[in-house]
Scaffold this active site. Structure first.
Site, PDB file in Angstrom:
ATOM      1  N   HIS A 244     -52.897  20.017   8.324  1.00  0.00           N
ATOM      2  CA  HIS A 244     -52.507  18.613   8.143  1.00  0.00           C
ATOM      3  C   HIS A 244     -53.673  17.688   8.484  1.00  0.00           C
ATOM      4  CE1 HIS A 244     -48.499  20.259   7.901  1.00  0.00           C
ATOM      5  NE2 HIS A 244     -47.940  19.053   7.809  1.00  0.00           N
TER       6      HIS A 244
ATOM      7  N   GLU B 134      -8.839   2.372   6.056  1.00  0.00           N
ATOM      8  CA  GLU B 134      -9.397   2.014   4.754  1.00  0.00           C
ATOM      9  C   GLU B 134      -9.305   0.500   4.582  1.00  0.00           C
ATOM     10  OE1 GLU B 134      -8.580   2.944   0.001  1.00  0.00           O
ATOM     11  OE2 GLU B 134      -7.044   3.384   1.489  1.00  0.00           O
ATOM     12  N   HIS B 135      -8.119  -0.036   4.826  1.00  0.00           N
ATOM     13  CA  HIS B 135      -7.866  -1.479   4.754  1.00  0.00           C
ATOM     14  C   HIS B 135      -7.393  -1.955   6.125  1.00  0.00           C
ATOM     15  CE1 HIS B 135      -6.663   0.230   0.741  1.00  0.00           C
ATOM     16  NE2 HIS B 135      -7.548  -0.667   0.337  1.00  0.00           N
TER      17      HIS B 135
ATOM     18  N   ASP C 168      -7.732  -5.405  -3.730  1.00  0.00           N
ATOM     19  CA  ASP C 168      -7.468  -4.391  -4.754  1.00  0.00           C
ATOM     20  C   ASP C 168      -7.868  -4.883  -6.139  1.00  0.00           C
ATOM     21  OD1 ASP C 168      -6.497  -2.442  -3.072  1.00  0.00           O
ATOM     22  OD2 ASP C 168      -4.400  -3.027  -3.293  1.00  0.00           O
TER      23      ASP C 168
ATOM     24  N   HIS D 299       1.656   3.163  -3.343  1.00  0.00           N
ATOM     25  CA  HIS D 299       0.688   4.025  -4.023  1.00  0.00           C
ATOM     26  C   HIS D 299       1.134   5.483  -4.047  1.00  0.00           C
ATOM     27  CE1 HIS D 299      -2.856   1.700  -5.141  1.00  0.00           C
ATOM     28  NE2 HIS D 299      -2.724   1.000  -4.046  1.00  0.00           N
TER      29      HIS D 299
ATOM     30  N   GLN E 127       0.812  -1.209   0.000  1.00  0.00           N
ATOM     31  CA  GLN E 127       0.000   0.000   0.000  1.00  0.00           C
ATOM     32  C   GLN E 127       0.849   1.264   0.000  1.00  0.00           C
ATOM     33  OE1 GLN E 127      -3.493  -0.131  -0.471  1.00  0.00           O
ATOM     34  NE2 GLN E 127      -2.662  -2.147  -0.960  1.00  0.00           N
TER      35      GLN E 127
END
Length: 435
Positions: free
Chosen positions: A425, A332-333, A366, A266, A263
């Site tokens: 109403h 995230e992961h 992924d 990236h 990761q």
């Protein structure tokens, strides 16, 4: 390498844990003014602004923003056989998992002639963003398009930045995978300008406004999404990727190191975090991490990410504390590599996607797990979810009462409307019975 956060012998409060979690020094709000100016250019000047922005930010001026049909066909024909085969397998897996995310309509009968139906209606049109930058992301085409198709979205537009290496065209692999999925409306536009174009439309190129924008991107894409909220819907303000691994002394140190590096490659701002109750494992991971960082192709990028403030080795007293830290981080992961994975999993509340066991690395998600890899970053998993078919669906309630059923509930409506000083109403009900 990884800096150390030692929580042993302490039990921070939730607020204390939130203050301790490592984060990249990114601030979406700092990019808001620039993103707003870029979007305004597109809103006012349309295609001309998009072409100028491509030249300014991507270093190339496309021949046109709308990708011609013959270019998409050629890109599809040009896909390498192994890439096409891998894409088809991934599409099949993601489609199967996405179909499980679409709820069936449900009827609730509250009495004779009194029915409330829950249905999930797809938005009619979406704009899907696939970034360029440091890598090419055909997998992100699949992860964006397939859930939208499964949800029943009728009109799908896709954008990706123009590439100087390809003469102003989008990356041919992106174009080819889009064509493989049957997407014919594709644009060579990137960054905040692309998000603005989706939100407001561009009349000169036939780009109609969308109802939702999805897809990952850099800080300017995230800022642009914030700017257009209210004009259109968004999935999330995606930022740099992150991984958090909970591991005990049973974990394979090389597996953990490999996953952290996977990761970190990236982006220099990617976060790689190991949380463990085993100092011995931590030492072994640090050793293997050094070896893997030195050997990997994008070594400089990975090293900067691993050395950054957003990455850390967190030492805890026990796996209960590890889960507490993970929940505060909101990864995230999240990987769980411990003896009793189910016990740790039971304590996890906040994560975009969870990978359980030594043979479920994030890289699997992924690409080919069937799960979606467009996930909340920067701690947003504490309150948001990843991209799914549900992203493109809106729950709607259909109410069907007959005369007798309405008459039965009329006193309830009358009492509440009177208490709220909204007598019309109640009168809208009694008018149906001649009162």
């Amino acid at each position: 390498m990884l800096r150390t956060i030692d929580l042993r012998g302490t039990r921070p409060t939730q607020a204390g844990l939130l203050a301790l979690v490592p984060r990249a020094a990114t601030d979406v709000s700092a990019a808001l003014d620039a993103a707003r100016a870029i979007i305004d250019e597109v809103r006012l000047h349309g295609e001309a602004a998009l072409l100028d922005q491509a030249e300014r930010f991507d270093g190339v001026r496309p021949a046109a923003v709308r990708v011609p049909a013959d270019e998409l066909s050629a890109a599809l024909e040009g896909l390498a056989p192994e890439v096409r085969s891998a894409a088809l397998e991934t599409i099949e897996r993601v489609r199967a998992a996405s179909e499980a995310q679409v709820p069936s309509p449900r009827l609730t009968r509250l009495g004779a002639g009194a029915v409330v139906e829950q249905r999930w209606q797809p938005v009619a049109r979406v704009g899907l963003y696939v970034p360029g930058g440091k890598a090419v992301y055909p997998s992100s085409v699949i992860m964006n398009v397939v859930p939208a198709q499964v949800a029943g979205v009728r009109s799908i537009a896709l954008a990706s930045p123009a590439q100087s290496a390809f003469g102003g065209r989008i990356h041919p692999t992106i174009a080819g995978i889009a064509a493989l999925l049957g997407i014919t409306e594709v644009y060579a536009m990137g960054g905040a300008g692309a998000i603005g174009a989706f939100a407001h439309g561009v009349v000169g190129i036939g780009l109609e406004p969308v109802q939702r924008v999805t897809g990952p991107g850099n800080v300017f894409v995230a800022a642009a999404k914030r700017v257009v909220q209210g004009v259109t819907g968004i999935d999330a303000e995606a930022g740099p990727t992150d991984i958090l691994v909970i591991a005990d002394d049973s974990a394979d140190a090389d597996f953990v190191a490999a996953d952290l590096v996977s990761q970190a490659e990236h982006d220099e701002l990617a976060a790689a975090v190991l949380v463990t109750d085993s100092p011995e494992l931590a030492a072994r991971v640090a050793e293997r991490l050094e070896a893997r960082v030195s050997a990997t192709k994008h070594s400089a990028r990975v090293r900067e990410a691993i050395d950054g403030a957003q990455s850390a080795l967190v030492l805890v007293d026990d796996l209960e504390q590890a889960a507490d830290f993970a929940n505060a981080f909101g990864p995230e992961h999240l990987e769980i590599q411990v003896r009793d994975a189910e016990a740790t999993l039971a304590r996890i509340e906040n994560a975009g996607a969870i990978f359980v066991g030594a043979y479920s690395p994030v890289s699997l998600g992924d690409y080919a797990a069937g799960s979606n890899h467009v996930l909340p970053t920067g701690g947003q998993a504490r309150y948001a979810s990843g991209l799914s078919a549900a992203t493109f669906l809106r729950p709607q309630q259909l109410v069907r009462y007959d005369e007798a059923a309405l008459r039965e509930v009329a006193p309830v409506i009358a009492a509440l409307s009177a208490e709220e000083d909204l007598p019309a109403h109640g009168e809208a009900v009694t008018a149906r019975f001649g009162a």
